[in-house]
Design a protein around this motif. Sequence first.
Motif, PDB file in Angstrom:
ATOM      1  N   MET A   1       0.826  -1.175   0.000  1.00 41.60           N
ATOM      2  CA  MET A   1       0.000   0.000   0.000  1.00 41.60           C
ATOM      3  C   MET A   1       0.876   1.245   0.000  1.00 41.60           C
ATOM      4  N   ASN A   2       0.627   2.178  -0.896  1.00 40.01           N
ATOM      5  CA  ASN A   2       1.427   3.384  -1.015  1.00 40.01           C
ATOM      6  C   ASN A   2       0.650   4.567  -0.449  1.00 40.01           C
ATOM      7  N   GLN A   3       1.000   4.995   0.768  1.00 40.08           N
ATOM      8  CA  GLN A   3       0.336   6.119   1.398  1.00 40.08           C
ATOM      9  C   GLN A   3       1.092   7.399   1.096  1.00 40.08           C
ATOM     10  N   GLU A   4       0.329   8.505   0.968  1.00 41.29           N
ATOM     11  CA  GLU A   4       0.979   9.794   0.816  1.00 41.29           C
ATOM     12  C   GLU A   4       1.628  10.178   2.139  1.00 41.29           C
ATOM     13  N   PRO A   5       2.809  10.797   2.090  1.00 37.54           N
ATOM     14  CA  PRO A   5       3.443  11.205   3.349  1.00 37.54           C
ATOM     15  C   PRO A   5       2.639  12.307   4.026  1.00 37.54           C
ATOM     16  N   LYS A   6       2.724  12.344   5.344  1.00 36.54           N
ATOM     17  CA  LYS A   6       2.023  13.385   6.097  1.00 36.54           C
ATOM     18  C   LYS A   6       2.691  14.733   5.866  1.00 36.54           C
ATOM     19  N   SER A   7       1.862  15.760   5.768  1.00 37.44           N
ATOM     20  CA  SER A   7       2.389  17.118   5.736  1.00 37.44           C
ATOM     21  C   SER A   7       2.855  17.457   7.139  1.00 37.44           C
ATOM     22  N   LYS A   8       3.896  18.278   7.240  1.00 26.58           N
ATOM     23  CA  LYS A   8       4.453  18.636   8.544  1.00 26.58           C
ATOM     24  C   LYS A   8       4.295  20.135   8.785  1.00 26.58           C
ATOM     25  N   VAL A   9       3.720  20.461   9.946  1.00 24.93           N
ATOM     26  CA  VAL A   9       3.509  21.846  10.330  1.00 24.93           C
ATOM     27  C   VAL A   9       4.209  22.084  11.663  1.00 24.93           C
ATOM     28  N   THR A  10       5.023  23.129  11.720  1.00 26.82           N
ATOM     29  CA  THR A  10       5.664  23.524  12.977  1.00 26.82           C
ATOM     30  C   THR A  10       5.012  24.814  13.439  1.00 26.82           C
ATOM     31  N   ILE A  11       4.594  24.835  14.707  1.00 25.12           N
ATOM     32  CA  ILE A  11       3.930  26.011  15.258  1.00 25.12           C
ATOM     33  C   ILE A  11       4.733  26.527  16.444  1.00 25.12           C
ATOM     34  N   PHE A  12       5.247  27.746  16.295  1.00 27.25           N
ATOM     35  CA  PHE A  12       5.916  28.430  17.388  1.00 27.25           C
ATOM     36  C   PHE A  12       4.846  29.223  18.131  1.00 27.25           C
ATOM     37  N   HIS A  13       4.847  29.150  19.455  1.00 23.98           N
ATOM     38  CA  HIS A  13       3.853  29.919  20.204  1.00 23.98           C
ATOM     39  C   HIS A  13       4.447  30.495  21.472  1.00 23.98           C
ATOM     40  N   CYS A  14       3.921  31.637  21.848  1.00 18.73           N
ATOM     41  CA  CYS A  14       4.326  32.339  23.062  1.00 18.73           C
ATOM     42  C   CYS A  14       3.632  31.701  24.261  1.00 18.73           C
ATOM     43  N   ILE A  15       4.381  31.421  25.326  1.00 15.80           N
ATOM     44  CA  ILE A  15       3.750  30.808  26.503  1.00 15.80           C
ATOM     45  C   ILE A  15       2.811  31.781  27.203  1.00 15.80           C
ATOM     46  N   ASN A  16       2.935  33.070  26.916  1.00 23.64           N
ATOM     47  CA  ASN A  16       2.020  34.045  27.503  1.00 23.64           C
ATOM     48  C   ASN A  16       0.650  34.005  26.826  1.00 23.64           C
ATOM     49  N   VAL A  17       0.570  33.370  25.678  1.00 20.23           N
ATOM     50  CA  VAL A  17      -0.707  33.211  24.988  1.00 20.23           C
ATOM     51  C   VAL A  17      -1.343  31.879  25.361  1.00 20.23           C
ATOM     52  N   PHE A  18      -0.537  30.812  25.400  1.00 19.57           N
ATOM     53  CA  PHE A  18      -1.079  29.479  25.658  1.00 19.57           C
ATOM     54  C   PHE A  18      -0.328  28.705  26.725  1.00 19.57           C
TER      55      PHE A  18
END
Length: 145
Positions: free
Chosen positions: A1-18
Amino acid sequence: MNQEPKSKVTIFHCINVFGEGDALPAAAAADNVEINFVKMPCSSMVKDVFLLRAFEAGADVVAVLVCAEGACRYVEGNLRAKKRVKWVKALLDEIGLDGRRLALFNVTAGDTLAAEQFIRDASSLATVLGTNPASVGSRPDVIKA
Protein backbone atom coordinates in the motif's frame (compact mmCIF):
# COMPACT_ATOMS: atom_id res chain seq x y z
CA MET A 1 0.00 0.00 0.00
CA ASN A 2 1.43 3.38 -1.01
CA GLN A 3 0.34 6.12 1.40
CA GLU A 4 0.98 9.79 0.82
CA PRO A 5 3.44 11.20 3.35
CA LYS A 6 2.02 13.38 6.10
CA SER A 7 2.39 17.12 5.74
CA LYS A 8 4.45 18.64 8.54
CA VAL A 9 3.51 21.85 10.33
CA THR A 10 5.66 23.52 12.98
CA ILE A 11 3.93 26.01 15.26
CA PHE A 12 5.92 28.43 17.39
CA HIS A 13 3.85 29.92 20.20
CA CYS A 14 4.33 32.34 23.06
CA ILE A 15 3.75 30.81 26.50
CA ASN A 16 2.02 34.04 27.50
CA VAL A 17 -0.71 33.21 24.99
CA PHE A 18 -1.08 29.48 25.66
CA GLY A 19 0.96 28.70 28.75
CA GLU A 20 2.82 25.43 28.36
CA GLY A 21 0.79 24.60 25.26
CA ASP A 22 -1.66 22.23 26.96
CA ALA A 23 -4.60 24.30 25.70
CA LEU A 24 -3.45 24.25 22.08
CA PRO A 25 -5.83 22.20 19.95
CA ALA A 26 -3.54 19.62 18.33
CA ALA A 27 -6.64 17.78 17.15
CA ALA A 28 -7.45 20.68 14.81
CA ALA A 29 -5.15 19.24 12.18
CA ALA A 30 -6.30 16.77 9.60
CA ASP A 31 -5.24 13.13 9.84
CA ASN A 32 -2.65 13.62 7.13
CA VAL A 33 -0.81 16.40 9.02
CA GLU A 34 1.86 16.07 11.70
CA ILE A 35 2.14 19.06 14.06
CA ASN A 36 5.18 20.04 16.10
CA PHE A 37 4.67 22.73 18.77
CA VAL A 38 7.62 24.88 19.87
CA LYS A 39 6.96 27.01 22.95
CA MET A 40 8.84 30.25 23.60
CA PRO A 41 8.94 32.60 26.59
CA CYS A 42 7.91 35.44 24.24
CA SER A 43 7.23 35.63 20.52
CA SER A 44 10.14 38.08 20.23
CA MET A 45 12.34 34.98 20.67
CA VAL A 46 11.39 33.82 17.17
CA LYS A 47 14.62 34.42 15.34
CA ASP A 48 14.96 34.07 11.59
CA VAL A 49 17.40 31.20 12.04
CA PHE A 50 14.83 29.19 14.06
CA LEU A 51 12.21 29.66 11.37
CA LEU A 52 14.63 28.58 8.66
CA ARG A 53 15.80 25.59 10.71
CA ALA A 54 12.20 24.45 11.07
CA PHE A 55 11.99 24.28 7.27
CA GLU A 56 15.36 22.55 7.09
CA ALA A 57 14.12 20.00 9.63
CA GLY A 58 11.21 19.09 7.38
CA ALA A 59 8.34 21.49 8.10
CA ASP A 60 6.17 22.11 5.06
CA VAL A 61 4.52 25.09 6.78
CA VAL A 62 5.61 27.12 9.81
CA ALA A 63 3.13 29.20 11.81
CA VAL A 64 3.89 31.66 14.58
CA LEU A 65 1.15 32.37 17.14
CA VAL A 66 1.74 35.71 18.86
CA CYS A 67 -0.17 37.92 21.29
CA ALA A 68 -2.80 40.26 19.90
CA GLU A 69 -1.33 43.62 18.89
CA GLY A 70 -1.12 45.90 21.90
CA ALA A 71 -1.44 42.97 24.33
CA CYS A 72 2.15 41.74 24.49
CA ARG A 73 3.37 41.32 28.03
CA TYR A 74 6.78 42.56 26.90
CA VAL A 75 5.32 45.51 24.97
CA GLU A 76 6.75 44.87 21.49
CA GLY A 77 7.55 41.15 21.34
CA ASN A 78 4.80 40.42 18.85
CA LEU A 79 5.88 43.36 16.68
CA ARG A 80 9.46 42.08 16.57
CA ALA A 81 8.18 38.64 15.61
CA LYS A 82 6.04 40.19 12.87
CA LYS A 83 9.07 41.97 11.37
CA ARG A 84 11.15 38.77 11.43
CA VAL A 85 8.38 36.71 9.86
CA LYS A 86 7.94 39.33 7.13
CA TRP A 87 11.69 39.24 6.40
CA VAL A 88 11.84 35.42 6.28
CA LYS A 89 8.73 35.28 4.03
CA ALA A 90 10.50 37.60 1.57
CA LEU A 91 13.61 35.42 1.78
CA LEU A 92 11.58 32.26 1.10
CA ASP A 93 10.04 33.93 -1.97
CA GLU A 94 13.47 35.06 -3.15
CA ILE A 95 14.93 31.53 -2.98
CA GLY A 96 11.88 29.94 -4.58
CA LEU A 97 10.35 28.18 -1.53
CA ASP A 98 7.13 30.26 -1.47
CA GLY A 99 6.67 32.72 1.39
CA ARG A 100 3.16 31.38 1.95
CA ARG A 101 4.83 28.51 3.81
CA LEU A 102 5.33 30.89 6.75
CA ALA A 103 2.48 32.63 8.58
CA LEU A 104 2.01 34.77 11.66
CA PHE A 105 -1.27 34.86 13.56
CA ASN A 106 -2.26 37.28 16.32
CA VAL A 107 -4.19 35.43 19.02
CA THR A 108 -5.85 36.70 22.17
CA ALA A 109 -4.52 34.86 25.23
CA GLY A 110 -6.40 31.60 25.72
CA ASP A 111 -8.52 31.93 22.55
CA THR A 112 -8.38 28.26 21.60
CA LEU A 113 -11.11 28.63 18.95
CA ALA A 114 -9.05 31.15 16.99
CA ALA A 115 -5.90 29.06 17.46
CA GLU A 116 -7.76 25.99 16.24
CA GLN A 117 -8.80 27.84 13.08
CA PHE A 118 -5.23 29.06 12.48
CA ILE A 119 -3.93 25.52 12.90
CA ARG A 120 -6.54 24.24 10.43
CA ASP A 121 -5.53 26.98 7.97
CA ALA A 122 -1.84 26.07 8.31
CA SER A 123 -2.65 22.38 7.91
CA SER A 124 -4.71 23.03 4.78
CA LEU A 125 -1.96 25.17 3.34
CA ALA A 126 0.60 22.42 4.00
CA THR A 127 -1.57 20.00 2.05
CA VAL A 128 -1.99 22.46 -0.84
CA LEU A 129 1.69 23.46 -1.09
CA GLY A 130 2.98 19.93 -0.70
CA THR A 131 6.35 18.78 0.52
CA ASN A 132 8.95 21.39 1.36
CA PRO A 133 11.70 21.04 -1.26
CA ALA A 134 14.37 22.29 1.18
CA SER A 135 13.75 19.59 3.74
CA VAL A 136 16.78 17.54 4.71
CA GLY A 137 14.64 15.01 6.50
CA SER A 138 13.04 14.81 9.87
CA ARG A 139 15.45 16.24 12.43
CA PRO A 140 13.48 17.59 15.42
CA ASP A 141 16.75 18.20 17.29
CA VAL A 142 17.48 21.09 14.92
CA ILE A 143 14.69 23.43 16.05
CA LYS A 144 15.42 23.87 19.72
CA ALA A 145 14.69 27.48 20.59
